[in-house]
Scaffold this motif. Sequence first.
Motif, short mmCIF file in Angstrom:
data_model
loop_
_atom_site.label_atom_id
_atom_site.label_comp_id
_atom_site.label_asym_id
_atom_site.label_seq_id
_atom_site.Cartn_x
_atom_site.Cartn_y
_atom_site.Cartn_z
N ALA A 196 0.86 -1.19 0.00
CA ALA A 196 0.00 0.00 0.00
C ALA A 196 0.90 1.24 0.00
O ALA A 196 1.80 1.35 0.83
N VAL A 197 0.62 2.17 -0.94
CA VAL A 197 1.50 3.34 -1.11
C VAL A 197 0.65 4.60 -1.12
O VAL A 197 -0.41 4.67 -1.78
N TRP A 198 1.13 5.61 -0.37
CA TRP A 198 0.58 6.97 -0.41
C TRP A 198 1.69 7.91 -0.88
O TRP A 198 2.85 7.73 -0.54
N LEU A 199 1.27 8.95 -1.61
CA LEU A 199 2.20 10.02 -1.99
C LEU A 199 1.76 11.28 -1.27
O LEU A 199 0.59 11.68 -1.32
N ILE A 200 2.76 11.92 -0.58
CA ILE A 200 2.47 13.11 0.22
C ILE A 200 3.29 14.26 -0.36
O ILE A 200 4.49 14.12 -0.60
N CYS A 201 2.64 15.40 -0.55
CA CYS A 201 3.35 16.58 -1.04
C CYS A 201 4.30 17.06 0.04
O CYS A 201 3.88 17.29 1.18
N ALA A 202 5.57 17.21 -0.30
CA ALA A 202 6.57 17.59 0.69
C ALA A 202 6.39 19.02 1.16
O ALA A 202 6.81 19.37 2.26
N ARG A 203 5.75 19.87 0.34
CA ARG A 203 5.58 21.27 0.74
C ARG A 203 4.33 21.46 1.56
O ARG A 203 4.35 22.09 2.61
N THR A 204 3.22 20.88 1.11
CA THR A 204 1.94 21.11 1.79
C THR A 204 1.58 19.99 2.77
O THR A 204 0.64 20.12 3.54
N HIS A 205 2.28 18.85 2.66
CA HIS A 205 1.96 17.67 3.50
C HIS A 205 0.54 17.18 3.27
O HIS A 205 -0.11 16.69 4.20
N ALA A 206 0.04 17.34 2.02
CA ALA A 206 -1.28 16.84 1.68
C ALA A 206 -1.14 15.55 0.89
O ALA A 206 -0.17 15.34 0.15
N VAL A 207 -2.11 14.63 1.07
CA VAL A 207 -2.11 13.36 0.34
C VAL A 207 -2.49 13.67 -1.10
O VAL A 207 -3.54 14.25 -1.37
N VAL A 208 -1.65 13.26 -2.02
CA VAL A 208 -1.89 13.57 -3.42
C VAL A 208 -2.23 12.33 -4.23
O VAL A 208 -2.78 12.45 -5.32
N ALA A 209 -1.90 11.14 -3.69
CA ALA A 209 -2.22 9.93 -4.45
C ALA A 209 -2.15 8.72 -3.52
O ALA A 209 -1.38 8.69 -2.57
N VAL A 210 -2.98 7.69 -3.85
CA VAL A 210 -2.95 6.38 -3.17
C VAL A 210 -3.07 5.32 -4.23
O VAL A 210 -3.64 5.56 -5.30
N ASN A 211 -2.58 4.11 -3.97
CA ASN A 211 -2.67 3.04 -4.96
C ASN A 211 -3.77 2.04 -4.59
O ASN A 211 -4.41 2.13 -3.52
N ALA A 212 -3.95 1.06 -5.44
CA ALA A 212 -5.03 0.07 -5.25
C ALA A 212 -4.81 -0.80 -4.02
O ALA A 212 -5.77 -1.23 -3.36
#
Length: 736
Positions: free
Chosen positions: A43-59
């Motif tokens: 399971a992978v999440w992508l977090i914006c390093a500047r805003t610390h907002a979740v920008v993407a998740v995988n299946a």
Amino acid sequence: MSPRRPVRGATLVPGPVAEASPPMPAAPLNPAFLRLIDGLQEAVWLICARTHAVVAVNAASRHLLGMDARDLIGSSIESLASTPEDALFWMDAAIGRREPLHTDTMMRHADGRMLWVSRRISHVPQQEGHGLWLVAMRDQTQQRHHDEERETLLAELRATLESTADGILVTDLAGRIRSFNQRLASLWGIPEDLLNERNDEAVQAWMRRSVLDGQAYAVRLTAIQESPLLHTSDNIKLIDGRVLERVSLPQWSRGRPIGRVYSFRDLSEKLAARQRIEELSHNDMLTGLPNRRALLERVDYAQAMARRETSPFALLNVDLDRFKQINDTLGHSYGDRVIKEVALRLKESLREVDTVARLDGDEFALLIHQADARGAEHAARRVQEAMSRPFSFDTLSFTVTCSIGIALFPGDGASADDLLASAERAMHWVKESGRSAFRFHQPRKDVDLLSRMRLDHAMRRALQEQEFRLHFQPQIAVGSGALIGAEALIRWRDPHRGDVPPSEFIPVAEESGFIVAIGQWVLQQAVDQAAHWLRQGLRVPVAVNVSAVQFQQPQFVDTVAQALRAAQLPPELLELELTESVLLRDADEALHRMQALSELGLQLAIDDFGTGYSSLGYLKRFPIQRLKVDRSFVKGLPGDASDEGIVNAIVQMGRALNLKVIAEGVETEAQLNFLARCGCHEYQGFLCAPALDPRTFEHRFKPTEAIPAKTVAAVKAGTAVQAVGASPTVRLVRGA
């Protein structure tokens, strides 16, 4: 849609594959990169390093937590951080720190279940902007459960290993120690630091030094280790005296041996208890002497040796005389001291090869090896000499005698039980003959014993079939010739034997105890007959013989009282004749019962006086009205100086004690004249009449019209005697 905050303890809550564009991306995401993370199994999440907002998740995130991506994308990671570790990490990230993080944490599934995940957070730089944080998670819940179950199982196995009473040692096939419990260290006394060092050689050396035979222990251990499939069980004796049981079994895994399990158990207490039980089963607790069981075993062995060497041996039965008086007078503690002293004296009077055993109470047995009659007699005399010394305890000094019966092998028995029974019978003969002596067994013929058994059976049947009957012998006043009473005498006519004399069946009844039943029957019949005569106008006191066994029955006084009440007979018309043995067995108890009988109003007499050991002290204490001179002293009258002296002494003693004296067995005029001259009050015997059946007695002594009382001379020449206590007279035709 506003993002749903994760529960406390979860780090990030991922959604399905990246489907929407982030609301505030630092830089456009590369589609190829998105497809790459979507293909990952983690399971992978992508977090914006500047805003610390979740920008993407995988299946894989959707399958891990069961949540939709729309609930997460756009959410601030700070709002999702719920653990101190997460909060601290993202605070450092906000100020530019880019160190990765790899930890295990817990996350909550959409259905409420808690999941263990292994999480890695790493920074992914981009050409433009601050880059991204990649959060990768792997589900460890099932692995965690397996680990916990394995740890629980291992803990339970360790607890079981420590809870067992046995010391456990587990080795591999090479003999290296793999496991052990504390009980093993306790049994062998192995220092704890030595075990903690896991130094196999040092532990084995310690165990080898602890056994009594270290070399044999090492050889045996090597043999066990060289045979992986061997099952063994043996005992190991330690230097400190303890005995350990060692059981060795192969340890199996997946169908093949992988090592060996040794269990050690301390047998010291068990062996000591077994030895104690064995001692108790063969030894007397009070004296430590062999008991009856041990004696019988030794007699069996002595028989085997005697048959092989054709040499006899003797078995002596030793019974203390009147030991009950010691217990009753001094108490059982003194009695025990006497028993132990007797045991010591008996051992000192015999050889080392001989055996002294305590059979029961105050009864001992002596096994004298290689002894004939002379050797047995010498042993008996040594015992009597040892027992003749006074016993002194505290301030008390007294003498204890013993009666000894002797049996010889092989003449007096072919088995240990037979020999012991023969010696015991001989001892009882000594008791009956006066005690404080020894006697050899005198075998009885089997036919005699069988005859006594048959007689006992026939006697019991006779009572049921009413074959017994009573005859009555008149008792006459010497001075007046008056009828003063009648003695009830039992008679038995057997259908097969004919008339059986009392001298033949009464001893058998006394030996078997059946005399009690016979005595009760005689008492009841005599009382009923006296009551019947009284109703017919014939007032005749009836005398009934009472055996010592019958007199000692606890309910005897009540039985007599009940017989009198049932027949409505005045108690003064019943006389009980007691033998001197009644007075000798327990004087105090006899006095108590005789006083109770006297209070009923009946008369008491001492039968066969002069043949026992009565003392003047007893005669003064007991409520006795009459002494009965035994026929053995009357038989020699007149002419036998000894009999004349004895009879005259008894008569004078009776008169001095204010007792009536009656002589039995008077058959001649000369005997009667002598009794009259010495002052005897009454007599009975064939001179007057034999024992008569009730009908003949009534006819002989039936009341007639009043006639003056006759003198003794009239009695000699004629016919009439007067009944005591009755105005009419009774007619007697002597010899009819």
